[in-house]
Design an enzyme around this catalytic site. Structure first.
Site, PDB file in Angstrom:
ATOM      1  NE  ARG A  47      -2.889  -0.556   3.164  1.00  0.00           N
ATOM      2  CZ  ARG A  47      -2.729   0.740   4.446  1.00  0.00           C
ATOM      3  NH1 ARG A  47      -2.208   1.336   4.618  1.00  0.00           N
ATOM      4  NH2 ARG A  47      -2.731  -0.857   5.183  1.00  0.00           N
ATOM      5  CE1 TYR A 104     -15.193  13.337 -15.455  1.00  0.00           C
ATOM      6  CE2 TYR A 104     -14.124  13.603 -13.292  1.00  0.00           C
ATOM      7  CZ  TYR A 104     -14.572  13.071 -14.215  1.00  0.00           C
ATOM      8  OH  TYR A 104     -14.600  11.628 -14.835  1.00  0.00           O
ATOM      9  CG  ASP A 175      -7.709  18.051 -13.612  1.00  0.00           C
ATOM     10  OD1 ASP A 175      -7.469  17.870 -14.878  1.00  0.00           O
ATOM     11  OD2 ASP A 175      -9.454  18.072 -13.238  1.00  0.00           O
ATOM     12  CE  LYS A 200     -10.401  10.260 -18.412  1.00  0.00           C
ATOM     13  NZ  LYS A 200     -11.259  11.933 -17.501  1.00  0.00           N
TER      14      LYS A 200
HETATM   15  C1  LIG Z   1     -11.387  12.080 -16.732  1.00  0.00           C
HETATM   16  C2  LIG Z   1     -11.719  13.266 -15.532  1.00  0.00           C
HETATM   17  C3  LIG Z   1     -11.449  13.471 -13.970  1.00  0.00           C
HETATM   18  C4  LIG Z   1     -11.756  12.021 -13.428  1.00  0.00           C
HETATM   19  O1  LIG Z   1     -10.602  11.299 -14.143  1.00  0.00           O
HETATM   20  P1  LIG Z   1     -10.932   9.720 -14.114  1.00  0.00           P
HETATM   21  O2  LIG Z   1      -9.742   8.903 -14.012  1.00  0.00           O
HETATM   22  O3  LIG Z   1     -12.261   9.372 -14.655  1.00  0.00           O
HETATM   23  O4  LIG Z   1     -11.129   8.981 -12.114  1.00  0.00           O
HETATM   24  C5  LIG Z   1     -11.111  14.763 -14.033  1.00  0.00           C
HETATM   25  N1  LIG Z   1     -10.487  15.833 -14.505  1.00  0.00           N
HETATM   26  C6  LIG Z   1     -10.952  15.539 -15.800  1.00  0.00           C
HETATM   27  C7  LIG Z   1     -10.817  16.618 -16.467  1.00  0.00           C
HETATM   28  C8  LIG Z   1     -11.445  14.497 -16.167  1.00  0.00           C
HETATM   29  O5  LIG Z   1     -11.464  14.380 -17.983  1.00  0.00           O
END
Ligand SMILES: *Cc1c(COP(=O)(O)O)cnc(C)c1O
Length: 383
Positions: A47, A104, A175, A200
């Protein structure tokens, strides 16, 4: 191998996070299926760490221009980790978070839940309006930025907003999922923490769900690491291995997908099709974010949004009519996907009903183009 900072991102993506170059050593960090380690090493329990996490983290940190990266169980786990840096409610004083009005949807929903629980107060702003961010930041504990924003592709002046937020004593989180470390380096622009949904572009093949945080502040890095260790939402070794394999080709994929996106945006913008109301992509000279993105970003990214005329029904006909583009949520894979964002109840109502987000992949641009035009014709069918 420890990467030297003079290497370009295209080289670092390939060379960072490798095992030592000893005779007979494996070229790739082997997948380590283990929950525990022989005592007295750097990590004692699964962990707390895994050699594949470390290899991924060294590579991502190198791409962000230096710092400490921490791989998380998902992008939302990374978001939760970043929000754990907020101070607790003390003497009735609830910490204020400034957040984008378009972000998001999971981030928006999480902040709403925390606000409903009395743990934060959320002030939402248009992050493309630097003066509005600076005003909202007064008294804030944390300013959350996203750029370009999901799904409206507004561009935020990260350096100016970070400076205003720091002056007000707030922490700055960006982000940077849409831009990737190849499109912008928020830490160089003054951000304290970068959040990525590794799901992504970084992993890039729509086969894993993972996230990451990156910071250059050792105190914040320690708190983020402790959050992962004790909250216990950790990445699996195999998912981490796939993400690291994906990260090796990030520069190639982003370069191709961004070139496809800019070309499709240019053609769509010039198309004058009755089913098409507006094209959103910072590469377009008439896009409101174009000048700022040209200064701030190293590319314009591979997400394009189109406003389909005729709202929900026409947009649903459009997304149902493609044969190359895949109708699916998420983004950043090698395959092109598209989605009407308002089909999600969680999407805010200032996003137009007919807005379709296009995640442009690495296929042949003419195949993508012909498919889009045919689908736009299909959207007109019942108008
Ligand atoms: C998809 C996404 C998230 C969340 O990520 P997950 O891997 O689905 O938990 C956060 N911010 C943005 C801009 C995203 O496209």
């Amino acid at each position: 191998m420890v990467p030297t900072p003079d290497l370009s991102p295209a080289t670092l993506a390939v060379t960072a996070g490798r095992p030592p170059r000893d005779p007979g050593a494996p070229v790739n960090e082997p997948l380590s299926w283990t929950s525990t380690y022989v005592a007295d090493g750097p990590v004692d329990y699964g962990r707390g760490g895994n050699p594949v996490w470390t290899a991924f983290e060294e590579t991502l940190a190198a791409l962000e221009g230096g710092g400490t990266a921490r791989l998380m169980a998902s992008g939302m786990a990374a978001t939760s980790a970043a929000l754990s840096l907020l101070p607790p409610v003390r003497d009735g004083l609830v910490p204020l978070v400034v957040a984008p009005r378009h972000a998001y949807s999971g981030t928006t929903a999480l902040l709403d839940d925390l606000a409903a629980a009395g743990q934060v107060v959320v002030r939402r702003v248009d992050v493309a309006d630097t003066a509005a961010v600076a005003t909202a930041a007064q008294g804030a504990a944390l300013v959350w930025l996203e750029s370009p924003t999901n799904p409206m592709l507004e561009v935020c002046d990260i350096a100016a907003c970070a400076a205003a937020a720091h002056e007000a004593g707030a922490l700055v989180v960006v982000d940077s999922t849409f831009a990737t470390p190849l499109g912008q380096r928020p830490l160089d622009l003054g951000a304290d923490v970068v959040v990525h949904s590794v799901t992504k572009y970084l992993a890039g093949h729509s086969d894993v769900v993972l996230g990451a945080v990156v910071t250059r502040d050792d105190g914040l890095a320690e708190r983020l690491t402790r959050h992962r260790l004790l909250r216990g939402a950790i990445p699996g070794p195999a998912e981490a291995w796939l993400a690291l394999r994906g990260l090796r080709t990030l520069p190639l994929r982003v370069e191709r997908a961004s070139a496809n996106a800019a070309e499709l945006a240019r053609r769509l913008d010039a198309l004058d099709h009755p089913a098409l109301e507006r094209v959103r992509h910072p590469s377009l000279p008439r896009d409101p974010g174009h000048d700022l993105a040209s200064r701030q970003m190293l590319g314009y990214g591979a997400i394009v949004a189109v406003d389909v005329a005729g709202g929900e029904e026409a947009a649903e006909r459009f997304v149902a009519a493609t044969r190359v583009w895949l109708h699916a949520t998420s983004l950043g894979g090698v395959e092109s996907t598209l989605e009407r964002r308002r089909r999600h109840a969680a999407e805010v109502d200032t996003v137009p009903e007919g807005l379709v987000r296009l995640s442009v992949g690495v296929e042949d641009v003419d195949d993508l183009w012909e498919d889009l035009v045919e689908a736009l014709d299909a959207a007109l069918d019942e108008l």
